[in-house]
Each structure stands twice: as structure tokens, then as C-alpha cells.
Scaffold this motif. Sequence first.
Motif, PDB file in Angstrom:
ATOM      1  N   ALA A  49       3.484  29.094  14.514  1.00 40.72           N
ATOM      2  CA  ALA A  49       4.682  29.511  13.771  1.00 40.72           C
ATOM      3  C   ALA A  49       5.706  28.385  13.734  1.00 40.72           C
ATOM      4  O   ALA A  49       6.336  28.134  12.692  1.00 40.72           O
ATOM      5  CB  ALA A  49       5.282  30.762  14.403  1.00 40.72           C
ATOM      6  N   LEU A  50       5.865  27.680  14.847  1.00 37.08           N
ATOM      7  CA  LEU A  50       6.790  26.545  14.892  1.00 37.08           C
ATOM      8  C   LEU A  50       6.334  25.425  13.961  1.00 37.08           C
ATOM      9  O   LEU A  50       7.140  24.860  13.206  1.00 37.08           O
ATOM     10  CB  LEU A  50       6.909  26.033  16.322  1.00 37.08           C
ATOM     11  CG  LEU A  50       7.836  24.849  16.536  1.00 37.08           C
ATOM     12  CD1 LEU A  50       9.276  25.232  16.219  1.00 37.08           C
ATOM     13  CD2 LEU A  50       7.723  24.350  17.961  1.00 37.08           C
ATOM     14  N   LEU A  51       5.054  25.120  13.993  1.00 37.42           N
ATOM     15  CA  LEU A  51       4.512  24.071  13.110  1.00 37.42           C
ATOM     16  C   LEU A  51       4.661  24.449  11.636  1.00 37.42           C
ATOM     17  O   LEU A  51       5.030  23.612  10.798  1.00 37.42           O
ATOM     18  CB  LEU A  51       3.043  23.811  13.435  1.00 37.42           C
ATOM     19  CG  LEU A  51       2.752  23.154  14.778  1.00 37.42           C
ATOM     20  CD1 LEU A  51       1.260  23.146  15.047  1.00 37.42           C
ATOM     21  CD2 LEU A  51       3.313  21.757  14.818  1.00 37.42           C
ATOM     22  N   ILE A  52       4.381  25.691  11.317  1.00 39.17           N
ATOM     23  CA  ILE A  52       4.489  26.153   9.930  1.00 39.17           C
ATOM     24  C   ILE A  52       5.942  26.118   9.480  1.00 39.17           C
ATOM     25  O   ILE A  52       6.259  25.651   8.387  1.00 39.17           O
ATOM     26  CB  ILE A  52       3.882  27.560   9.779  1.00 39.17           C
ATOM     27  CG1 ILE A  52       2.365  27.491   9.969  1.00 39.17           C
ATOM     28  CG2 ILE A  52       4.231  28.168   8.426  1.00 39.17           C
ATOM     29  CD1 ILE A  52       1.700  28.832  10.190  1.00 39.17           C
ATOM     30  N   GLY A  53       6.840  26.598  10.337  1.00 39.44           N
ATOM     31  CA  GLY A  53       8.265  26.577  10.004  1.00 39.44           C
ATOM     32  C   GLY A  53       8.784  25.165   9.774  1.00 39.44           C
ATOM     33  O   GLY A  53       9.493  24.899   8.798  1.00 39.44           O
ATOM     34  N   ALA A  54       8.403  24.243  10.657  1.00 44.57           N
ATOM     35  CA  ALA A  54       8.830  22.848  10.501  1.00 44.57           C
ATOM     36  C   ALA A  54       8.274  22.249   9.213  1.00 44.57           C
ATOM     37  O   ALA A  54       8.976  21.539   8.478  1.00 44.57           O
ATOM     38  CB  ALA A  54       8.381  22.027  11.702  1.00 44.57           C
ATOM     39  N   SER A  55       7.017  22.540   8.917  1.00 46.80           N
ATOM     40  CA  SER A  55       6.399  22.010   7.693  1.00 46.80           C
ATOM     41  C   SER A  55       7.074  22.557   6.446  1.00 46.80           C
ATOM     42  O   SER A  55       7.268  21.820   5.464  1.00 46.80           O
ATOM     43  CB  SER A  55       4.911  22.362   7.666  1.00 46.80           C
ATOM     44  OG  SER A  55       4.244  21.699   8.702  1.00 46.80           O
ATOM     45  N   LEU A  56       7.466  23.826   6.471  1.00 50.92           N
ATOM     46  CA  LEU A  56       8.157  24.404   5.308  1.00 50.92           C
ATOM     47  C   LEU A  56       9.538  23.781   5.128  1.00 50.92           C
ATOM     48  O   LEU A  56       9.959  23.527   3.990  1.00 50.92           O
ATOM     49  CB  LEU A  56       8.250  25.920   5.452  1.00 50.92           C
ATOM     50  CG  LEU A  56       6.948  26.678   5.266  1.00 50.92           C
ATOM     51  CD1 LEU A  56       7.130  28.153   5.607  1.00 50.92           C
ATOM     52  CD2 LEU A  56       6.413  26.518   3.861  1.00 50.92           C
ATOM     53  N   VAL A  57      10.231  23.522   6.218  1.00 50.59           N
ATOM     54  CA  VAL A  57      11.541  22.872   6.119  1.00 50.59           C
ATOM     55  C   VAL A  57      11.384  21.458   5.560  1.00 50.59           C
ATOM     56  O   VAL A  57      12.102  21.059   4.634  1.00 50.59           O
ATOM     57  CB  VAL A  57      12.259  22.850   7.488  1.00 50.59           C
ATOM     58  CG1 VAL A  57      13.467  21.933   7.467  1.00 50.59           C
ATOM     59  CG2 VAL A  57      12.661  24.260   7.895  1.00 50.59           C
ATOM     60  N   ILE A  58      10.445  20.701   6.109  1.00 51.57           N
ATOM     61  CA  ILE A  58      10.216  19.332   5.634  1.00 51.57           C
ATOM     62  C   ILE A  58       9.781  19.331   4.171  1.00 51.57           C
ATOM     63  O   ILE A  58      10.273  18.531   3.360  1.00 51.57           O
ATOM     64  CB  ILE A  58       9.178  18.622   6.526  1.00 51.57           C
ATOM     65  CG1 ILE A  58       9.765  18.396   7.919  1.00 51.57           C
ATOM     66  CG2 ILE A  58       8.729  17.301   5.902  1.00 51.57           C
ATOM     67  CD1 ILE A  58       8.749  17.990   8.963  1.00 51.57           C
ATOM     68  N   GLY A  59       8.876  20.225   3.817  1.00 57.77           N
ATOM     69  CA  GLY A  59       8.413  20.313   2.428  1.00 57.77           C
ATOM     70  C   GLY A  59       9.532  20.677   1.474  1.00 57.77           C
ATOM     71  O   GLY A  59       9.604  20.154   0.362  1.00 57.77           O
TER      72      GLY A  59
END
Length: 78
Positions: A49-59
Motif C-alpha cells: 500500500a505504501l509503495l502503491i501510494g508513493a507511485s501514484l503521488v510520483i506519477g
Amino acid sequence: MVITRRWAGFLVAVGVWTWVIWPRFGLAIYRDDRAFDGGTPTAFLWVHALLIGASLVIGTVVGLLGVRAWRAAGRSGP
């Protein structure tokens, strides 16, 4: 720094790609047998969930930068 429309389009595409891929991956992680232990979220779920959240913010940031660059390239001429 000057970003061409071609690179700006690439940045926008990366932002869109991020929002197409990561939510689907999140759903797969959520449905994975390792995500919960007796109804309690596991470290497996939290880390993903942390990795997905970070990736969505960066994207999102990359996509917005692409939109801004696209607009700026249009105002500056061909």
C-alpha cells in the motif's frame, strides 16, 4: 529548462500509465491471500500500500509537470 512537446507528452503518458496500472495492482494485492491474517492487515499489505501510494503521488506529479510543459511549449511557438 525547456521541455519539448514530445517529452511533455511522454511525461503525461507516464502519469496516465501510473493511474492505469497501480490501482489494478493494488486490487490484486488486496485480494492476495497474504494480505490479511484472520481479517487483520499484514505487513505484506501495508508495504505494498505504501509503495502503491508513493507511485501514484510520483506519477501524478510527473503527469502534471507534463501538462504544464505541454502548455508552455504551445505558448512559446512551434
